[in-house]
Write a protein that holds these residues in place. Structure first.
Motif, short mmCIF file in Angstrom:
data_model
loop_
_atom_site.label_atom_id
_atom_site.label_comp_id
_atom_site.label_asym_id
_atom_site.label_seq_id
_atom_site.Cartn_x
_atom_site.Cartn_y
_atom_site.Cartn_z
N ALA A 128 24.76 9.86 -18.11
CA ALA A 128 24.15 10.08 -16.86
C ALA A 128 22.87 9.78 -16.58
N LEU A 129 22.37 9.55 -15.51
CA LEU A 129 21.01 9.03 -14.79
C LEU A 129 20.78 9.61 -13.80
N LYS A 130 19.58 10.27 -13.44
CA LYS A 130 19.20 10.71 -12.29
C LYS A 130 17.70 10.46 -11.78
N TRP A 131 17.62 9.75 -10.76
CA TRP A 131 16.22 9.64 -10.06
C TRP A 131 15.78 10.53 -9.05
N THR A 132 14.59 10.91 -9.01
CA THR A 132 14.02 11.52 -7.96
C THR A 132 13.04 10.60 -7.36
N GLU A 156 21.88 9.90 -8.05
CA GLU A 156 22.75 10.34 -9.41
C GLU A 156 23.76 9.21 -9.77
N LYS A 157 23.61 8.85 -10.87
CA LYS A 157 24.70 7.87 -11.40
C LYS A 157 25.47 8.20 -12.98
N LEU A 158 26.38 8.65 -12.43
CA LEU A 158 27.22 9.01 -13.80
C LEU A 158 28.56 8.04 -14.22
N VAL A 159 28.33 7.82 -15.66
CA VAL A 159 28.87 6.70 -16.04
C VAL A 159 30.19 7.35 -17.03
N SER A 160 31.21 6.81 -17.32
CA SER A 160 32.28 6.91 -17.98
C SER A 160 32.46 5.72 -18.84
N THR A 169 27.93 6.51 -8.17
CA THR A 169 26.39 6.63 -7.67
C THR A 169 26.63 7.39 -6.36
N ARG A 170 25.90 8.51 -6.23
CA ARG A 170 25.79 9.07 -5.13
C ARG A 170 24.41 9.68 -4.71
N VAL A 171 23.92 9.69 -3.47
CA VAL A 171 22.61 10.12 -3.30
C VAL A 171 22.50 11.56 -2.63
N TYR A 172 21.48 12.31 -2.90
CA TYR A 172 21.39 13.84 -2.56
C TYR A 172 20.02 14.10 -1.70
N GLY A 173 20.20 14.87 -0.81
CA GLY A 173 18.94 15.35 -0.03
C GLY A 173 18.85 16.75 -0.11
N ASP A 174 17.96 17.36 0.64
CA ASP A 174 17.99 18.86 0.47
C ASP A 174 19.11 19.71 0.81
N THR A 175 20.27 19.10 1.76
CA THR A 175 21.02 19.72 2.37
C THR A 175 22.51 19.25 1.79
N GLY A 176 22.29 18.38 0.84
CA GLY A 176 23.55 17.86 0.00
C GLY A 176 23.71 16.35 -0.11
N GLU A 177 24.98 15.93 -0.30
CA GLU A 177 25.00 14.54 -0.47
C GLU A 177 24.68 13.53 0.90
N GLY A 194 0.73 -1.12 0.05
CA GLY A 194 0.02 -0.01 0.03
C GLY A 194 0.68 1.12 0.16
N ARG A 195 2.36 1.17 -0.08
CA ARG A 195 3.02 2.50 -0.08
C ARG A 195 3.02 3.14 -1.51
N GLU A 196 2.78 4.22 -1.46
CA GLU A 196 2.57 5.14 -2.70
C GLU A 196 3.96 5.91 -2.96
N THR A 197 4.48 5.72 -4.11
CA THR A 197 5.84 6.56 -4.34
C THR A 197 5.83 7.04 -5.66
N THR A 198 6.40 8.12 -5.88
CA THR A 198 6.45 8.78 -7.13
C THR A 198 8.28 8.75 -7.35
N LEU A 199 8.47 8.17 -8.67
CA LEU A 199 9.65 8.06 -9.05
C LEU A 199 9.97 8.85 -10.43
N SER A 200 10.77 9.80 -10.65
CA SER A 200 11.20 10.52 -11.69
C SER A 200 12.56 10.10 -12.27
N SER A 201 12.81 9.96 -13.58
CA SER A 201 14.12 9.55 -14.03
C SER A 201 14.30 10.67 -15.22
#
Length: 719
Positions: free
Chosen positions: A65-69, A176-180, A137-145, A45-52
């Motif tokens: 590069a790929l970014k999820w919110t 954020e997933k950045l690929v080389s 791959t790194r994860v960021y919130g409102d105040t930074g990483e 029953g958990r509702e989640t929004t995922l933007s990519s």
């Protein structure tokens, strides 16, 4: 760019184990970016929004590069993101290829150079090219990483990191997933894996990378955007096509040893092989990004020795380019072909489409006309052109009974006719398209030597051993090539066409509906397409697409044949009624041809070509890869056919058609190094030249008006 989401320790989220509440999937063609937004409810029953948002950088050819919110709508709890690299990929995007070998990578190793990075290197199985990727791959919130809990799993051909963190209701976080990625063919590197790891460590944030990517695209659109203000659908499709063309033939292409794959870079059909589609691709690039065309022509030059060898092994001289070319330039054309209608493997003789060499000659000549690139002409261009002309003169033979040169054993662009009915000998006699192209090539080749400076001419003739007798033969062929005609003056597709059987087209349309691939239908019925008067695509009539009427008149009259506008009308009407358009290139060609005689029909064919990939008019082929020739051809048609662009004696002429669909048309062109903007106003054509530090000028003409336009100047021609 494998990225998975796990909530509260449950299995990773997929579209099969959640209830979709909303879903939007879009592609921004202005900057080649894929965007998805979905809201879902899981089994708890958990509702989640995922933007990519994801892109492959136009600013840095080694970056993606790929970014999820992720937003927790009605829950709080632990979340885990899985970020992976996977070398176990299999090519299976084309259904009829799935029984063939689809695994093309040998794993080498994976490793973890630093806590937020994993990397992997593999080797292609046949060409043994090393391919390396590193991902951060790194994860960021409102105040930074965020400081996340990291786990690691590695195998030789697969590696992933898990990133764990807690998410509060209503909170959004960004992944954020950045690929080389590097290969062993890249320049200025030590080895691919080390360079990939070094590069990804230097990348900034996703937003910084995207800004650079977007700026690079903005620069491309400044050079390439065709504006059609009065038709939104046409405007969208032109940009859709331009975006795909520029992703395949980007500024990065110019420095790579690559050709133009017929199906672009986003599909597996034709296995990435290079055909003749560049005939339709280069005209758009010549006037906008000529450096790319030159780089692509160098693909052909680097394989000139292979083309010489191919000709020699077949008993000819000069350079005979293969119908399908790959990494090293040898013939890659299959000798059997799967008929999906019958499930049978059938003989394939299409390697006899020698006209690919004529297309390469044509491409070189028209690149030089548009750019004035004399350095290329004096070097690689002239050498290729001479060797191609030499090939044709060795393939042709003189028939004293006709007092004409003839060419036997070839196929034309039609492709439905590989040989004569009941014959064991491959190829046909005197395909008109091929013979006329060879007559033109022979004329240009003979004159080209006279255009070269004495020292260059002497050096080239000594290097490839051109004799006076060869040059004399070219001149004779330009006057004495045989062209078959029907009794009523229609140009015959090949000698003996008139002896073939007519097909009941209405009966086949009624029974099968879509009959574009009549060859497969007929063979599944146990019949030979060679037996009937039918064409897959523009063949003879392609001459009317590639050459202006005054050019064809000159060619035919030099050959001793009369040429009138009636020949165009009668020949086009005859073959249009007998063509299935089994290649979407045919719609491009016929749209251009009909622009000379019937603008309404021309526009109808043009719209079919414009809609062909986005609408998948061939019923499934677009998923196997877009069609580069059609996409580029629709862009070129605007300038070639509807605007009437032609270069004569160093002057860029326009002869626009009265097209209501294109009112207000504006587009950039780069002619002889100077960027100009062409705008169609009421009753006028305005040509404006950009400010150029070299103070260059070009000559532009409309009708009898010719004007030299200098850097920073603008001039309006009356129509």
């Amino acid at each position: 760019l494998v990225l998975k989401l796990r909530i509260g320790g449950d299995e990773p989220i997929t579209l099969k184990n959640v209830e979709l509440l909303s879903y939007r999937h879009e592609v921004d063609f202005r900057n080649a970016t894929v965007i998805r937004r979905l809201r879902f409810r899981d089994r708890r029953g958990r509702e989640t929004t995922l933007s990519s948002k994801r892109f492959v950088s136009m600013a840095d050819m080694h970056q993606a590069a790929l970014k999820w919110t992720i937003t927790a709508e009605n829950w709080s709890g632990p979340v885990e993101v899985i970020s992976a690299l996977d070398a176990r990929v299999i090519n299976q995007g084309v259904a009829r290829y799935r029984e063939l070998e689809g695994r093309h990578l040998h794993p080498v190793e994976s490793r973890t150079p630093c806590p937020d990075t994993i990397s992997l290197i593999a080797q292609t199985r046949q060409s043994r090219i090393y391919v390396a990727e590193a991902v951060r791959t790194r994860v960021y919130g409102d105040t930074g990483e965020l400081d996340v809990r990291r786990g690691l799993y590695r195998m030789e051909d697969y590696a992933h990191q898990t990133l764990g963190f807690d998410l509060q209701q209503g909170q959004s976080i960004h992944v954020e997933k950045l690929v080389s990625f590097y290969t062993s063919h890249d320049q200025a590197i030590n080895e691919p894996l080390a360079n990939a790891e070094k590069a990804v460590g230097r990348f900034g944030t996703f937003d910084e990378a995207f800004d650079r990517h977007q700026h690079a695209w903005d620069e491309l659109w400044d050079d390439c955007d065709i504006l059609v203000p009065n038709d939104d659908r046409v405007q969208f499709l032109l940009r859709f096509h331009a975006s795909h063309v520029l992703q395949t033939c980007s500024p990065h292409t110019a420095d790579l040893d690559v050709g133009v794959p017929a199906r672009g870079l986003n599909g597996e059909a034709y296995r990435g092989h290079i055909f003749w589609d560049e005939l339709y691709v280069y005209p758009f690039l010549n006037f906008r990004l000529p450096k790319i065309t030159r780089g692509l022509l160098m693909y052909r030059y680097r394989r000139l020795d292979e083309a010489r060898t191919l000709a020699h092994e077949a008993g000819y001289r000069g350079a005979m380019y293969p119908w399908q070319s790959g990494s090293d330039g040898k013939e890659e054309t299959q000798i059997v072909h799967l008929n999906p209608r019958s499930g049978l493997w059938e003989p394939d003789l299409s390697q006899n489409q020698r006209h690919v060499s004529a297309a390469i000659f044509y491409n070189i000549w028209h690149y030089i006309q548009a750019t004035g690139d004399t350095d290329f002409l004096l070097g690689q261009g002239a050498e290729m052109m001479m060797e191609i002309a030499r090939f044709w003169s060795s393939l042709a033979h003189f028939n004293p009974q006709r007092d004409r040169y003839e060419i036997h054993g070839v196929m034309g662009p039609d492709e439905f006719h590989e040989k004569y009915p009941d014959s064991d000998e491959p190829g046909l006699h005197n395909n008109a398209y091929t013979n006329v192209m060879v007559a033109w090539i022979s004329d240009v080749a003979g004159k080209l030597l006279d255009m070269l400076p004495e020292r260059r001419r002497r050096s080239l003739c000594e290097r490839i051993d051109i004799s006076d007798q060869e040059v004399e033969t070219w001149k004779l062929m330009s006057h004495k090539m045989y062209v078959p005609f029907h009794a009523d003056g229609v140009i015959s597709q090949f000698e003996g066409w008139e002896n073939l059987e007519e097909l009941d087209w209405d009966a086949y349309r009624q029974e099968y509906g879509n009959i574009q691939r009549l060859d497969r239908i007929l063979r599944a019925e146990g019949k030979e397409p060679d037996r009937y008067k039918l064409s897959k695509q523009a063949d003879t009539v392609l001459l009317f697409y590639l050459f202006r009427q005054d050019e064809l008149k000159q060619i035919f009259e030099r050959l001793g044949y009369s040429y009138t506008p009636e020949i165009l009308r009668k020949t086009v009407a005859y073959y249009d009624a007998r063509t299935s358009h089994g290649s979407t290139l045919s719609f491009v060609a016929y749209a251009g041809i009909f622009s000379e005689t019937d603008l309404t029909t021309s526009w109808e064919r043009y719209m079919v070509a414009l809609e062909s990939d986005v609408g998948d008019v061939q019923g499934g082929t677009t998923a196997e890869g877009i069609h580069m020739g059609v996409m580029s051809g629709t862009l070129d048609l605007v300038q070639r056919s509807y605007v009437g662009e032609v270069i004569r004696d160093g002057v860029l002429y326009f002869n626009p058609k009265a097209m209501g669909h294109l009112r207000g048309l504006t587009f950039p062109m780069r002619f002889r190094g100077l960027l100009i903007k062409v705008t169609f106003e009421d009753g006028r054509v305005r040509v404006s030249a950009e400010v150029d530090s070299l103070n260059r000028s070009v000559k532009v003409g409309v009708g009898d008006q010719v004007r030299e336009i200098r850097s920073g100047e603008s001039y309006a021609f009356d129509l």
